[in-house]
Design a protein around this motif. Structure first.
Motif, mmCIF file in Angstrom:
data_model
loop_
_atom_site.group_PDB
_atom_site.id
_atom_site.type_symbol
_atom_site.label_atom_id
_atom_site.label_comp_id
_atom_site.label_asym_id
_atom_site.label_seq_id
_atom_site.Cartn_x
_atom_site.Cartn_y
_atom_site.Cartn_z
ATOM 1 N N ASP A 1 10.931 18.001 -8.093
ATOM 2 C CA ASP A 1 12.044 18.350 -7.195
ATOM 3 C C ASP A 1 11.612 18.259 -5.728
ATOM 4 O OD1 ASP A 1 14.034 18.843 -9.058
ATOM 5 O OD2 ASP A 1 13.427 20.916 -9.374
ATOM 6 N N ILE A 2 10.407 18.775 -5.455
ATOM 7 C CA ILE A 2 9.922 18.739 -4.068
ATOM 8 C C ILE A 2 9.707 17.285 -3.639
ATOM 9 C CG2 ILE A 2 8.110 19.475 -2.467
ATOM 10 C CD1 ILE A 2 7.592 21.844 -4.441
ATOM 11 N N ALA A 3 9.123 16.488 -4.547
ATOM 12 C CA ALA A 3 8.864 15.073 -4.236
ATOM 13 C C ALA A 3 10.177 14.335 -3.981
ATOM 14 C CB ALA A 3 8.099 14.431 -5.384
ATOM 15 N N ILE A 4 11.122 14.522 -4.885
ATOM 16 C CA ILE A 4 12.421 13.843 -4.748
ATOM 17 C C ILE A 4 13.120 14.309 -3.466
ATOM 18 C CG2 ILE A 4 14.748 13.682 -5.761
ATOM 19 C CD1 ILE A 4 13.275 13.828 -8.550
ATOM 20 N N GLY A 5 13.034 15.621 -3.216
ATOM 21 C CA GLY A 5 13.677 16.179 -2.020
ATOM 22 C C GLY A 5 13.028 15.692 -0.738
ATOM 23 N N ALA A 6 11.683 15.690 -0.699
ATOM 24 C CA ALA A 6 10.968 15.276 0.523
ATOM 25 C C ALA A 6 11.272 13.812 0.836
ATOM 26 C CB ALA A 6 9.472 15.485 0.349
ATOM 27 N N ALA A 7 11.376 12.991 -0.218
ATOM 28 C CA ALA A 7 11.703 11.576 -0.003
ATOM 29 C C ALA A 7 13.165 11.429 0.429
ATOM 30 C CB ALA A 7 11.440 10.788 -1.278
ATOM 31 N N ALA B 1 0.847 -1.205 0.000
ATOM 32 C CA ALA B 1 0.000 0.000 0.000
ATOM 33 C C ALA B 1 0.879 1.250 0.000
ATOM 34 C CB ALA B 1 -0.915 -0.013 1.213
ATOM 35 N N LEU B 2 1.961 1.199 0.755
ATOM 36 C CA LEU B 2 2.875 2.339 0.815
ATOM 37 C C LEU B 2 3.560 2.566 -0.530
ATOM 38 C CD1 LEU B 2 4.060 4.489 2.624
ATOM 39 C CD2 LEU B 2 5.748 2.838 3.429
ATOM 40 N N TYR B 3 3.846 1.470 -1.232
ATOM 41 C CA TYR B 3 4.457 1.586 -2.565
ATOM 42 C C TYR B 3 3.533 2.370 -3.509
ATOM 43 C CZ TYR B 3 5.391 0.118 -7.367
ATOM 44 O OH TYR B 3 5.594 0.122 -8.720
ATOM 45 N N VAL B 4 2.241 2.112 -3.412
ATOM 46 C CA VAL B 4 1.290 2.807 -4.290
ATOM 47 C C VAL B 4 1.041 4.235 -3.779
ATOM 48 C CG1 VAL B 4 -1.054 2.745 -5.274
ATOM 49 C CG2 VAL B 4 0.184 0.616 -4.894
ATOM 50 N N MET B 5 1.119 4.405 -2.450
ATOM 51 C CA MET B 5 0.643 5.661 -1.859
ATOM 52 C C MET B 5 1.729 6.570 -1.300
ATOM 53 S SD MET B 5 -2.633 4.611 0.371
ATOM 54 C CE MET B 5 -3.061 6.323 0.542
ATOM 55 N N PHE B 6 2.971 6.230 -1.402
ATOM 56 C CA PHE B 6 4.049 6.990 -0.761
ATOM 57 C C PHE B 6 3.841 8.491 -1.035
ATOM 58 C CE2 PHE B 6 8.837 7.960 -0.731
ATOM 59 C CZ PHE B 6 8.839 8.160 0.640
ATOM 60 N N TYR B 7 3.617 9.279 0.002
ATOM 61 C CA TYR B 7 3.069 10.620 -0.191
ATOM 62 C C TYR B 7 3.879 11.547 -1.100
ATOM 63 C CZ TYR B 7 5.995 13.461 2.920
ATOM 64 O OH TYR B 7 7.032 14.158 3.458
ATOM 65 N N PRO B 8 5.220 11.531 -1.079
ATOM 66 C CA PRO B 8 5.908 12.500 -1.933
ATOM 67 C C PRO B 8 5.544 12.355 -3.422
ATOM 68 C CG PRO B 8 7.447 11.592 -0.354
ATOM 69 C CD PRO B 8 6.186 10.781 -0.254
ATOM 70 N N GLN B 9 5.323 11.093 -3.864
ATOM 71 C CA GLN B 9 5.092 10.944 -5.307
ATOM 72 C C GLN B 9 3.700 10.402 -5.616
ATOM 73 O OE1 GLN B 9 5.176 7.106 -4.616
ATOM 74 N NE2 GLN B 9 6.105 7.120 -6.626
ATOM 75 N N LEU B 10 2.799 10.502 -4.642
ATOM 76 C CA LEU B 10 1.472 9.911 -4.796
ATOM 77 C C LEU B 10 0.631 10.588 -5.882
ATOM 78 C CD1 LEU B 10 -1.001 8.224 -3.868
ATOM 79 C CD2 LEU B 10 -1.290 9.814 -1.987
ATOM 80 N N TYR C 1 20.760 17.439 1.031
ATOM 81 C CA TYR C 1 20.451 17.430 -0.408
ATOM 82 C C TYR C 1 18.934 17.497 -0.637
ATOM 83 C CZ TYR C 1 20.255 16.096 -5.275
ATOM 84 O OH TYR C 1 19.989 16.092 -6.613
ATOM 85 N N GLY C 2 18.187 16.770 0.198
ATOM 86 C CA GLY C 2 16.730 16.775 0.082
ATOM 87 C C GLY C 2 16.166 18.172 0.243
ATOM 88 N N LEU C 3 16.641 18.886 1.252
ATOM 89 C CA LEU C 3 16.131 20.246 1.481
ATOM 90 C C LEU C 3 16.536 21.179 0.340
ATOM 91 C CD1 LEU C 3 16.505 20.897 5.324
ATOM 92 C CD2 LEU C 3 14.509 20.159 4.054
ATOM 93 N N THR C 4 17.725 20.949 -0.197
ATOM 94 C CA THR C 4 18.182 21.774 -1.329
ATOM 95 C C THR C 4 17.252 21.577 -2.528
ATOM 96 O OG1 THR C 4 20.426 21.432 -0.550
ATOM 97 C CG2 THR C 4 20.196 22.339 -2.745
ATOM 98 N N ARG C 5 16.939 20.301 -2.805
ATOM 99 C CA ARG C 5 16.030 20.001 -3.932
ATOM 100 C C ARG C 5 14.661 20.612 -3.694
ATOM 101 N NH1 ARG C 5 17.390 16.012 -7.934
ATOM 102 N NH2 ARG C 5 15.369 16.459 -8.860
ATOM 103 N N MET C 6 14.187 20.483 -2.458
ATOM 104 C CA MET C 6 12.859 21.032 -2.153
ATOM 105 C C MET C 6 12.835 22.543 -2.335
ATOM 106 S SD MET C 6 11.658 18.895 1.199
ATOM 107 C CE MET C 6 9.952 19.411 1.226
ATOM 108 N N ALA C 7 13.875 23.204 -1.838
ATOM 109 C CA ALA C 7 13.919 24.673 -1.943
ATOM 110 C C ALA C 7 13.884 25.100 -3.411
ATOM 111 C CB ALA C 7 15.178 25.203 -1.261
#
Lengths: 468, 303
Positions: free
Chosen positions: A249-255, A154-163, A191-197
């Protein structure tokens, strides 16, 4: 929940990330699953049931496919595909098909009485359906074992950053990451925060500033002059890139902040020198999905020439339809299919020309012509109707109307126009950054980007790709 | 640990916000005295004992030339201002220890729900009256330096730049459009106006609350209706209702009503059917001054 909302930035994201590292490994999947449900239910809560249906169907399909062979195995895969595509077809395409049939039937002079169901499209339906489909297909191909734990699947289908807007992941890449024990990693976090920003910058500063101009012009194609439509179309090309790649970018960064690695979705697509290269840099997770699950099964390029062209064209037609239930998207996909087929047919001639001209000139020509072709196709993607798109193209080509940007009929003041060009200038400047965003001074980069967002950002709305 | 990265970043953002906020507030939001934010700031933080305040909507902003009305007059008109905000502004003005009259521009749509831009009020968000008036539209982040200006910076930059552009005349808070609408354009506006109808919509609760507010002071209040284009007045299906309410205000002993809505002005004095331009504003302001002088309502002296 929108990424660009204060609820996400100030509550959801810090809370979920903090709890993720505070909890022991065995509870983390549950935290992420609950968080993902909360994230999704912020839109239309009841639509979580559609996700639950897809998850249950594909979870059991995966288990049964793994245990079966031969015809039964194929049958189970077919059932899973039918269930997934059926949900997609009902929610996304029923009204479109119904309206199209009604037009044809009424055109022939008959009565047509099937009513429009007034269905609201569940957010991100096409994304999580494709992600779920890739799981059953990969299990069928024996590339990945079936997931035993329903919660993890379920998490694979629903993982929030890329849902809700991808990147569309593959089971091989994502599922093992949910099982892996991970500890806090300062490099990932940074790196995640950099991508998100940077993603927020693209969305809030660039895309949301261009949106009102584009919206105003495309809401009134008949009342706008050719130059205004041309400017709005170029702005839209930038807007959709910043909106969608900003989301990615936000999705990749948040993950990444939690240590998860999602696939790259964009690699500066407007620097492509051919349409074919463009599609290897734009929405990579979808392009590769179509390549692996449609183009190659159709025979790919290992067939006779006409069949190869046909395969390419069909894939892009379907890709157009994937984006939306409207003829404008089909035409958009068809145009890209035509560009690619035409490039293949003309390749001997263009190769000869390329060899004869200096490299820099060839590259400049390729860059400009690709951007022009892609931007022309965006007219169909953005216009409400095919009629509007054709009218817009005609006005652009003939430069019909007054020779100035904006007119009294659309809310496009010169101030706003210059604001738009200024943020595009900033975006071009950001081209100096390394493509993977491994900046030398990440702290300074994030601080400066956040302050720029506060100063230049706008209260924009949804991400464009949410509607798909 | 995350703090090794986060702390310098957060410190940088906090420092940046602390430095940028006063720059935005003083350098942009309050830089143009004709912009609403500067007017609200003046209203809440400055006391000019002899000042004659002019308050109201964009029709006040663009119709009353303070210098032509009284040497100490100041135009506090803010576009898209209706009953709620005018009430808050008048309340603030009446709370000041000032003897002079207040000129209130009254629109035929005064009680309609207008929503002025929040940008005018964010710098004064800590004022209780502002916080109360905009409770529905303010968020927690409107209290945070710099963050409070998120999404409204454009308006401040525009206001700042407008100081250096031609096309308008500025006078003590008022801002006036220089040119009239081109004849063809105004004709089109008149045609569109003639195709529609409008009328006074009763708002009994608000109407009474406004009367109560006017009655709560002993200061002289001058309620003025600035000129409309004839097309606007002709399409009013219930002009008697406006007159009746003006009569209710006039009934208060310290309230004087001057209705110049139908003041004869040529088309060259209008930018549209509800707003005059500089030429119209000059003619109207001179007429208003003579009426006020005739009634002996203006104080003698200068600020």
């Amino acid at each position: 929940m929108l990424f660009n909302s204060f609820e996400f930035i100030c509550i959801f994201f810090p809370l979920v990330t903090g709890l993720y590292f505070a909890l022991p490994h065995r509870w983390r999947w549950l935290l992420l699953l609950v968080a993902s449900c909360w994230f999704y239910m912020a839109f239309v809560p009841v639509y979580i049931l559609i996700l639950a249906f897809t998850i249950l169907v594909d979870y059991f399909a995966g288990l049964w496919i793994e245990q079966s062979d031969g015809r039964k195995r194929k049958l189970l895969l077919t059932a899973s595909i039918i269930a997934n595509v059926g949900v997609l077809a009902f929610f996304k395409y029923f009204n479109f098909l119904n309206e199209s049939i009604a037009e044809v039937v009424r055109g022939l002079g008959f009565h047509y009485g099937v009513p429009d169901l007034g269905i609201i499209l569940p957010i991100g339906l096409s994304f999580h359906t494709f992600q779920s489909l890739s799981y059953t297909i990969e299990v069928y191909r024996r590339n990945h074992p079936a997931e035993r734990r329903l919660g993890i699947f379920a998490l694979y289908v629903m993982f929030y950053p890329q849902l809700v807007a991808g990147p569309i992941e593959r089971p091989q890449a994502l599922l093992p990451q949910f099982h892996a024990r991970r500890r806090f990693n300062a490099d990932d976090f940074q790196y995640g925060l950099t991508r998100m920003a940077f993603g927020f910058f693209k969305k809030v500063v660039v895309a949301d500033r261009l949106a009102p101009y584009v919206d105003a012009v495309y809401a009134d194609i008949p009342g706008s002059n050719g130059l205004t439509i041309l400017v709005a179309t170029v702005f839209f090309a930038v807007q959709i890139y910043c909106d969608f790649s900003g989301y990615s970018d936000i999705a990749i960064g948040a993950a990444r902040v939690m240590g998860f690695r999602l696939m790259e979705n964009f690699r500066r697509p407007y620097l492509s020198t051919s349409v074919s290269e463009f599609w290897s840099r734009w929405h990579i997770s979808l392009s590769s999905w179509f390549r692996d699950y449609l183009y190659i099964p159709l025979g790919g390029n290992r067939v006779v020439k006409w069949r190869w062209y046909y395969n390419l064209f069909i894939v892009f037609l379907v890709s157009g339809l994937w984006h939306g239930a409207n003829w404008t998207y089909v035409i958009w996909g068809g145009l890209h299919g035509t560009y690619l087929v035409a490039a293949l047919v003309l390749r001997p001639a263009t190769d000869r020309l390329g060899r004869a001209l200096p490299g820099l000139l060839t590259r400049a020509f390729g860059l400009l012509s690709t951007f022009t072709l892609v931007t022309l196709a965006w007219v169909f993607f953005r216009a409400t109707t095919a009629g509007d798109a054709i009218l817009g193209l005609r006005k652009m080509v003939t430069m019909q109307g007054a020779w100035h940007v904006g007119n009294g009929h659309v809310a496009t003041s010169m101030f706003h126009f210059f604001g738009c060009t200024a943020v595009i200038g900033l975006l071009l400047l950001s081209g100096k950054l390394p493509m993977d965003l491994r900046v030398r001074h990440p702290r300074t980069f994030v601080t400066t980007t956040v302050l720029l967002i506060l100063l230049l950002g706008r209260n924009g709305g949804d991400f464009i790709y949410f509607q798909f | 640990m995350p703090w090794r990265f986060l702390l310098p970043v957060l410190a940088g953002i906090v420092l940046g916000c602390a430095v940028l906020d006063p720059l935005i507030t003083h350098g942009l939001a309050w830089s143009n005295p004709s912009f609403g934010a500067a007017k609200v700031h003046r209203l809440f933080t400055e006391l000019h004992p002899d000042e004659v305040a002019i308050i109201g909507s964009s029709r006040a902003d663009g119709s009353y030339v303070p210098e032509l009305i009284h040497p100490a007059a100041w135009n506090y008109g803010i576009e898209e201002t209706g009953y709620d905000v005018t009430r808050m502004i008048l309340g603030q003005e009446l709370a000041k220890p000032k003897p002079g009259p207040v000129i209130i521009n009254f629109d035929h749509t005064f009680f309609s729900p207008y929503q002025p831009s929040i940008a005018h009020f964010i710098p004064e968000v800590r004022q209780a009256a502002v916080a109360e008036c905009f409770a529905q539209r303010l968020h927690w982040y409107n209290q945070v330096p710099t963050l409070r200006y998120f999404g409204v910076m454009d308006e401040y930059v525009k206001a700042f730049l407008s100081k250096y552009t031609s096309g308008t005349v500025r006078s003590k808070g008022g801002i006036f459009v220089n040119n009239a609408a081109p004849p063809g354009e105004l004709a089109g506006m008149v045609q569109r106006r003639n195709a529609t109808r409008h009328a006074w919509i009763p708002h009994p609760k608000e109407e009474q609350a406004w009367i109560d507010l006017l009655a709560s002071t002993k200061r002289t209040l001058v309620v003025v209706v600035a000129p409309y284009h004839p097309a606007y007045l002709q399409t009013d299906t219930n002009p008697a209702a406006v007159q009746e309410y003006l009569g209710r205000m006039q009934a208060l002993p310290h309230v004087h009503v001057i209705d110049l809505s139908a003041m004869p002005l040529p088309d060259s004095c209008f930018q549209n059917t509800t707003h005059v331009n500089w030429e119209g504003a000059v003619r109207f302001s001179k007429e208003l001054r003579s009426r006020l002088n005739a009634l002996g309502l203006l104080p003698i002296g200068q600020e």
